[in-house]
Design a protein around this motif. Structure first.
Motif, mmCIF file in Angstrom:
data_model
loop_
_atom_site.group_PDB
_atom_site.id
_atom_site.type_symbol
_atom_site.label_atom_id
_atom_site.label_comp_id
_atom_site.label_asym_id
_atom_site.label_seq_id
_atom_site.Cartn_x
_atom_site.Cartn_y
_atom_site.Cartn_z
ATOM 1 N N UNK A 112 26.888 -23.997 21.185
ATOM 2 C CA UNK A 112 28.012 -23.072 21.048
ATOM 3 C C UNK A 112 27.524 -21.761 20.453
ATOM 4 N N UNK A 113 28.136 -20.649 20.897
ATOM 5 C CA UNK A 113 27.760 -19.324 20.433
ATOM 6 C C UNK A 113 28.979 -18.663 19.809
ATOM 7 N N UNK A 114 28.788 -18.048 18.639
ATOM 8 C CA UNK A 114 29.898 -17.466 17.884
ATOM 9 C C UNK A 114 29.579 -16.038 17.460
ATOM 10 N N UNK A 115 30.650 -15.247 17.278
ATOM 11 C CA UNK A 115 30.564 -13.922 16.670
ATOM 12 C C UNK A 115 31.458 -13.933 15.441
ATOM 13 N N UNK A 116 31.021 -13.264 14.381
ATOM 14 C CA UNK A 116 31.818 -13.169 13.154
ATOM 15 C C UNK A 116 32.874 -12.085 13.346
ATOM 16 N N UNK A 117 34.147 -12.492 13.290
ATOM 17 C CA UNK A 117 35.246 -11.539 13.477
ATOM 18 C C UNK A 117 36.005 -11.289 12.171
ATOM 19 N N UNK A 118 35.415 -11.665 11.045
ATOM 20 C CA UNK A 118 36.059 -11.402 9.751
ATOM 21 C C UNK A 118 36.125 -9.900 9.508
ATOM 22 N N UNK A 119 37.104 -9.490 8.726
ATOM 23 C CA UNK A 119 37.237 -8.077 8.373
ATOM 24 C C UNK A 119 35.998 -7.632 7.610
ATOM 25 N N UNK A 120 35.635 -6.389 7.777
ATOM 26 C CA UNK A 120 34.468 -5.832 7.105
ATOM 27 C C UNK A 120 34.580 -6.059 5.598
ATOM 28 N N UNK B 31 33.566 -14.476 3.363
ATOM 29 C CA UNK B 31 33.130 -15.548 4.249
ATOM 30 C C UNK B 31 33.282 -15.112 5.708
ATOM 31 N N UNK B 32 32.374 -15.543 6.583
ATOM 32 C CA UNK B 32 32.506 -15.200 8.009
ATOM 33 C C UNK B 32 33.656 -15.962 8.665
ATOM 34 N N UNK B 33 34.212 -15.373 9.691
ATOM 35 C CA UNK B 33 35.185 -16.040 10.557
ATOM 36 C C UNK B 33 34.500 -16.198 11.900
ATOM 37 N N UNK B 34 33.981 -17.396 12.174
ATOM 38 C CA UNK B 34 33.215 -17.625 13.397
ATOM 39 C C UNK B 34 34.153 -17.850 14.566
ATOM 40 N N UNK B 35 34.155 -16.903 15.497
ATOM 41 C CA UNK B 35 34.971 -16.978 16.711
ATOM 42 C C UNK B 35 34.056 -17.360 17.867
ATOM 43 N N UNK B 36 34.393 -18.465 18.525
ATOM 44 C CA UNK B 36 33.563 -18.954 19.618
ATOM 45 C C UNK B 36 33.645 -18.024 20.822
ATOM 46 N N UNK B 37 32.498 -17.743 21.423
ATOM 47 C CA UNK B 37 32.446 -17.014 22.687
ATOM 48 C C UNK B 37 32.484 -18.087 23.775
ATOM 49 N N UNK B 38 33.532 -18.074 24.569
ATOM 50 C CA UNK B 38 33.714 -19.122 25.573
ATOM 51 C C UNK B 38 33.033 -18.774 26.893
ATOM 52 N N UNK C 291 26.757 -6.716 14.158
ATOM 53 C CA UNK C 291 27.628 -7.871 13.938
ATOM 54 C C UNK C 291 26.788 -9.093 13.607
ATOM 55 N N UNK C 292 27.431 -10.121 13.073
ATOM 56 C CA UNK C 292 26.756 -11.390 12.789
ATOM 57 C C UNK C 292 27.080 -12.390 13.880
ATOM 58 N N UNK C 293 26.063 -13.182 14.268
ATOM 59 C CA UNK C 293 26.203 -14.169 15.331
ATOM 60 C C UNK C 293 25.655 -15.504 14.863
ATOM 61 N N UNK C 294 26.144 -16.573 15.477
ATOM 62 C CA UNK C 294 25.655 -17.923 15.179
ATOM 63 C C UNK C 294 25.492 -18.691 16.477
ATOM 64 N N UNK C 295 24.322 -19.302 16.630
ATOM 65 C CA UNK C 295 24.046 -20.194 17.750
ATOM 66 C C UNK C 295 23.950 -21.599 17.167
ATOM 67 N N UNK C 296 24.927 -22.430 17.522
ATOM 68 C CA UNK C 296 24.971 -23.803 17.002
ATOM 69 C C UNK C 296 24.447 -24.749 18.074
ATOM 70 N N UNK C 297 23.491 -25.579 17.682
ATOM 71 C CA UNK C 297 22.876 -26.541 18.591
ATOM 72 C C UNK C 297 23.618 -27.871 18.536
ATOM 73 N N UNK C 298 23.516 -28.677 19.594
ATOM 74 C CA UNK C 298 24.240 -29.947 19.637
ATOM 75 C C UNK C 298 23.890 -30.922 18.513
#
Length: 144
Positions: A12-20, A24-31, A94-101
């Motif tokens: 899964x791949x996420x972008x942080x959409x929290x206010x500047x 804490x980050x708000x991880x929004x999944x990129x579908x 921006x901040x991103x997260x790549x989550x592995x299975x």
């Protein structure tokens, strides 16, 4: 079976959409992500050869973590893809997260360099979104 390979299916791949400035980050999944690749950078080589050297001497400089890209089926009503398009237009970091299975993940900061689209007869609209990484990539083990 002796392989310990991890299937990419379920990543899964996420972008942080929290206010500047949020704590804490708000991880929004990129579908609709179909594939990903990146962390393709390398460290620079620094020549430290001097007149006493018997051969070229080198040290590694700072690591450049390079780029990262994701291939997606485009859907601009997806909050994750919309956030990436907004980041591209703003030229923001921006901040991103790549989550592995297996539960491990990488986090990194990047700018959305490009978000091109392509379409064809009997096909869906796709994009290969290119990111330019700035700074370190942090790997977190599963369960940590």
């Amino acid at each position: 079976m002796t392989s310990t390979a991890i299937s990419a299916q379920g990543s899964e791949f996420f972008i942080d959409t929290a206010a500047s400035g949020a704590a804490e980050p708000t991880w929004t999944k990129v579908k609709n992500v179909k594939s990903y690749s990146g962390f393709d950078g390398s460290a620079t080589e620094i020549d430290v050869t001097d007149l006493d050297s018997e051969a070229k001497e080198k040290r590694l400089g700072l690591m450049d973590n390079g780029s990262f890209s994701i291939d997606v089926n485009v859907n601009m009503s997806d909050p994750g893809q919309a956030a990436m398009k907004t980041a591209q237009k703003a030229s923001s970091l921006e901040s991103f997260k790549l989550k592995y299975p297996d539960g491990s993940y990488d986090t990194f900061d990047a700018s959305v360099k490009s978000f091109p689209i392509s379409g064809a007869t009997d096909a869906v609209i796709t994009s290969t979104i290119a990111l330019t990484i700035s700074g370190a990539v942090t790997t977190t083990a599963a369960g940590a």
